[in-house]
Scaffold this active site. Structure first.
Site, PDB file in Angstrom:
ATOM      1  N   GLY B  10     -11.760  44.191  43.029  1.00 19.46           N
ATOM      2  CA  GLY B  10     -10.489  45.018  43.322  1.00 19.46           C
ATOM      3  C   GLY B  10      -9.528  44.427  42.522  1.00 19.46           C
ATOM      4  O   GLY B  10      -9.287  43.000  42.727  1.00 19.46           O
ATOM      5  N   THR B  11      -8.733  45.203  41.744  1.00 19.66           N
ATOM      6  CA  THR B  11      -7.657  44.447  40.925  1.00 19.66           C
ATOM      7  C   THR B  11      -6.228  44.994  41.248  1.00 19.66           C
ATOM      8  O   THR B  11      -5.504  45.497  40.445  1.00 19.66           O
ATOM      9  CB  THR B  11      -8.149  44.620  39.452  1.00 19.66           C
ATOM     10  OG1 THR B  11      -7.979  46.051  39.360  1.00 19.66           O
ATOM     11  CG2 THR B  11      -9.089  43.793  38.797  1.00 19.66           C
ATOM     12  N   GLY B  13      -2.870  44.455  44.073  1.00 17.92           N
ATOM     13  CA  GLY B  13      -2.111  43.089  43.790  1.00 17.92           C
ATOM     14  C   GLY B  13      -2.706  42.032  44.300  1.00 17.92           C
ATOM     15  O   GLY B  13      -2.527  40.891  43.501  1.00 17.92           O
ATOM     16  N   ILE B  14      -3.489  41.678  45.287  1.00 19.72           N
ATOM     17  CA  ILE B  14      -4.029  40.591  45.671  1.00 19.72           C
ATOM     18  C   ILE B  14      -5.091  40.135  44.598  1.00 19.72           C
ATOM     19  O   ILE B  14      -4.944  39.006  44.278  1.00 19.72           O
ATOM     20  CB  ILE B  14      -4.815  40.547  46.803  1.00 19.72           C
ATOM     21  CG1 ILE B  14      -3.818  40.493  48.021  1.00 19.72           C
ATOM     22  CG2 ILE B  14      -5.682  39.501  47.148  1.00 19.72           C
ATOM     23  CD1 ILE B  14      -4.327  40.418  49.376  1.00 19.72           C
ATOM     24  N   LYS B 165      -6.904  41.517  58.130  1.00 17.59           N
ATOM     25  CA  LYS B 165      -6.167  41.218  59.139  1.00 17.59           C
ATOM     26  C   LYS B 165      -6.310  41.646  60.687  1.00 17.59           C
ATOM     27  O   LYS B 165      -6.142  40.927  61.683  1.00 17.59           O
ATOM     28  CB  LYS B 165      -4.764  42.105  58.801  1.00 17.59           C
ATOM     29  CG  LYS B 165      -4.160  41.495  57.735  1.00 17.59           C
ATOM     30  CD  LYS B 165      -2.676  42.246  57.543  1.00 17.59           C
ATOM     31  CE  LYS B 165      -2.780  43.443  56.786  1.00 17.59           C
ATOM     32  NZ  LYS B 165      -1.377  44.109  56.206  1.00 17.59           N
ATOM     33  N   GLY B 232       1.558  52.618  51.334  1.00 23.50           N
ATOM     34  CA  GLY B 232       0.311  52.634  52.114  1.00 23.50           C
ATOM     35  C   GLY B 232       0.588  51.523  53.011  1.00 23.50           C
ATOM     36  O   GLY B 232       0.174  51.920  54.073  1.00 23.50           O
ATOM     37  N   THR B 233       1.089  50.535  52.633  1.00 23.98           N
ATOM     38  CA  THR B 233       1.162  49.163  53.828  1.00 23.98           C
ATOM     39  C   THR B 233       2.447  49.530  54.715  1.00 23.98           C
ATOM     40  O   THR B 233       1.979  49.233  55.871  1.00 23.98           O
ATOM     41  CB  THR B 233       1.353  48.032  52.782  1.00 23.98           C
ATOM     42  OG1 THR B 233       0.485  47.874  51.927  1.00 23.98           O
ATOM     43  CG2 THR B 233       1.204  47.069  53.784  1.00 23.98           C
ATOM     44  N   GLU B 236       0.537  51.493  57.041  1.00 23.36           N
ATOM     45  CA  GLU B 236      -0.372  50.801  57.996  1.00 23.36           C
ATOM     46  C   GLU B 236       0.375  49.957  59.107  1.00 23.36           C
ATOM     47  O   GLU B 236       0.059  49.948  60.205  1.00 23.36           O
ATOM     48  CB  GLU B 236      -1.027  49.945  57.053  1.00 23.36           C
ATOM     49  CG  GLU B 236      -2.116  49.164  57.711  1.00 23.36           C
ATOM     50  CD  GLU B 236      -2.838  48.079  56.796  1.00 23.36           C
ATOM     51  OE1 GLU B 236      -2.719  48.192  55.634  1.00 23.36           O
ATOM     52  OE2 GLU B 236      -2.921  47.139  57.245  1.00 23.36           O
ATOM     53  N   HIS B 240       1.521  49.731  63.939  1.00 22.93           N
ATOM     54  CA  HIS B 240       1.876  48.674  64.894  1.00 22.93           C
ATOM     55  C   HIS B 240       2.867  48.698  65.772  1.00 22.93           C
ATOM     56  O   HIS B 240       3.096  47.923  66.868  1.00 22.93           O
ATOM     57  CB  HIS B 240       1.960  46.973  64.140  1.00 22.93           C
ATOM     58  CG  HIS B 240       0.492  46.855  63.437  1.00 22.93           C
ATOM     59  ND1 HIS B 240      -0.474  46.375  64.194  1.00 22.93           N
ATOM     60  CD2 HIS B 240       0.071  46.744  62.403  1.00 22.93           C
ATOM     61  CE1 HIS B 240      -1.443  45.779  63.715  1.00 22.93           C
ATOM     62  NE2 HIS B 240      -1.154  46.149  62.238  1.00 22.93           N
TER      63      HIS B 240
END
Lengths: 371, 371
Positions: B10-11, B13-14, B165, B232-233, B236, B240
């Site tokens: 996976g390329t 962000g992380i 997470k 997207g995040t 997510e 919560h």
């Protein structure tokens, strides 16, 4: 991890408290302890309560001041001790042995027996000992390295842990690394509060950064048990003050020390102490030794910490920001709590490494995940 | 430690930032990277600069918000992906691949080549890969565990690291521990910022105490690159919030999300998030999972952190005092810096363990010295 059977050399403050604290957790069994005059061994597990009770009051050097720990890693006597100094005899020495009652120290326990060669007696049992905490004052700088050597000469395969403070001792251990490795010894050095707990915290805090510019370790110690029991360590700490060194501090009379302390109203502040945090962080690749600064404040007349123990790590992130991460210990956590938990934690980490075949000399930061 | 050759799945962000940050230190060589459409392999070491430049702008999911990291560990699409979901194809997915230019993602690099089976292609090269960072969004909860399974089926012997997470994923990894161990895999899970960096800090801070009563992890994230790249995040994270869950968040329209964010003036505060810090600390024997609380504040409209990221560990010392040790990250350290350094640190710790024959599932706190 399977059960860890450990021994303690020296039953002064650190030795006693390590035995006590180990009882709070599973997986740690104390199987041997010694002081100058005696040794107690039970491979099924010592009766720690009985041992502690029988030897209570033997801490002339007490819960020490100084940088959150109490190994006493340098000479406290004006007369250097020589060959005998590497036996628990001279080692645990005058300060670490019960001075009253019919029998002194470990011998006062029903588990203890007198001996003139306490360290040799523990070495003789070491096949069944996973780890040994060296909780002896480092009367000479090379004293603990020489104890390690004796374990290596006996082909001990296991872990040695100490809580030494002075930077120069690390090099003396490194000089012996080949011998330690050949024996199968994993030596974890400087595994108390600082170096130790706070060194590990610095290594952890460094992970935000691609370049660490400065590590500042600043400790506060208030001597709960008062100053009387800690004269030896206070003398040692005085050597870190401006205008003093080991020799001058060693030669001061009690009255001169009293006067110095009075002049400071009981509060001594230290800067740029020679503390092994510097070389231990450098060897782990965290930063240069010269960028590590250790200091703190010792209050010999109050139980309250005179300042909050704080580790500050300043560095640059991969995206070019310069920031400081910090780790702080609550003022209510005693120096003793901050030495003994980490010492046992590093001891267990040492055992994991030893069982994996990692031998040689390790510092606290070497045992942390590290980028 | 010898050189560590690693791959990134996976390329986004992380993945990209890990490649970038690895260049700042010796001993880490990136040898493979893949995304949905392509794979690049060079066992002598990728030209990371070229790869990053060629794939620049491919981060629709960007430097994410949420709890200081960006794995995106849950479904972002209303349609579950099935068997194909464990190939980098569906995995790195729509958000992690360059969407413009003649060629998309890794294929745009002169080192890349197109493939329909990127993960299989990396597995095929894995004999010469020490560690693999799984930097894929965990589209389904069992997605990353299933990727691990595929490596095990290919008898991979090495390290897998993820930055997941959600607590429940740890159990899914544990279910596969036997298979991972048989293969010779050391799986380090939850190795980003939180869980990860902050979990390790909690484990360290716990060493003053014989009993830990509470761990509070409180994070602050200000989205430097703005909100647009992080939809997207944010979606997510909305799951919560009180009154929302994964399903309701997934079904919200963009307009509904906008409205919710407007209602909060761009600042979302989270409490009692399902974060694997809890189970990861419990499995390391630090405290009960239920005593771990994770929350934080996400500001999607400012680059400043809305609150200081802090770990607070409250416990009782062996001498009966109750105190709180704290670890704080400087506000200027970005979420990205606090994910990628630790991820690489845990990766290296994983390699040390793997080379020592320690296989199975490990959390960050398992890799720390721990009393």
């Amino acid at each position: 991890m399977d059960d860890v059977r450990f021994a303690v050399l020296g039953t002064g403050g650190i030795g006693r408290r390590t035995l006590e604290v180990s009882q709070h957790k599973d997986g740690l069994t104390a199987v041997a302890a010694c002081d100058r005059n005696g040794v107690a061994v039970n491979h099924g597990g010592l009766d720690v309560d009985e041992l502690l009770e029988a030897t209570e009051g033997n801490i002339a050097s007490g819960p020490q001041g100084g940088p959150e720990q109490s190994s006493g890693d340098e000479p406290r006597d004006s007369e250097p001790r020589d060959d005998v100094a590497t036996d628990g005899g001279a080692a645990a020495a005058t300060e670490g042995v019960k001075q009253h009652g019919d029998q002194a120290g470990v011998v006062a326990s029903e588990q203890g027996r007198p001996t003139e060669t306490p360290i040799d007696d523990v070495i003789a049992e070491s096949d069944a000992i996973d780890a040994v905490l060296i909780a002896l004052p480092n009367l000479e700088h090379d004293f603990i390295p020489r104890v390690a050597e004796r374990f290596a000469e006996a082909d001990y395969e296991g872990v040695l842990v100490d809580v030494l403070k002075r930077s120069r001792v690390i090099g003396m251990l490194d000089d012996r690394e080949e011998q330690l490795t050949e024996s199968g010894i994993t030596f974890v050095c400087g595994a108390g509060a600082t170096p130790g707990f706070l060194t590990g915290a610095a290594a952890l805090a460094a992970q935000s950064f691609v370049e660490v510019e400065e590590v500042e370790i600043w400790w506060g110690v208030g001597l709960k048990s008062g100053y009387e029991d800690n004269r030896g360590t206070v003398r040692e700490d005085i050597a870190h003050l401006d205008g003093y060194d080991i020799e001058t501090a060693r030669e001061m009379s009690e009255a001169e020390i009293e006067e110095l302390i009075d002049d400071h109203d009981g509060v001594l502040e230290f800067h740029d102490m020679e503390h092994a945090d510097d070389v231990l962080l450098e060897r782990a690749g965290i930063c240069d030794a010269e960028d590590v600064h250790v200091g703190g404040v010792l209050d010999v007349r109050s139980d309250e910490k005179p300042t909050t123990t704080t580790v500050s790590v300043t560095g640059t992130t991969f995206d070019g920001e310069t920031g400081t991460n910090t780790f702080q210990l609550d003022d209510v956590t005693s120096m003793e709590a901050n030495v003994n938990g980490p010492a046992l934690g590093y001891l267990k980490a040492g055992v994991r490494n030893n069982r994996a075949g990692h031998y040689g000399v390790f510092g606290p930061a070497d045992l942390m995940p590290g980028f």
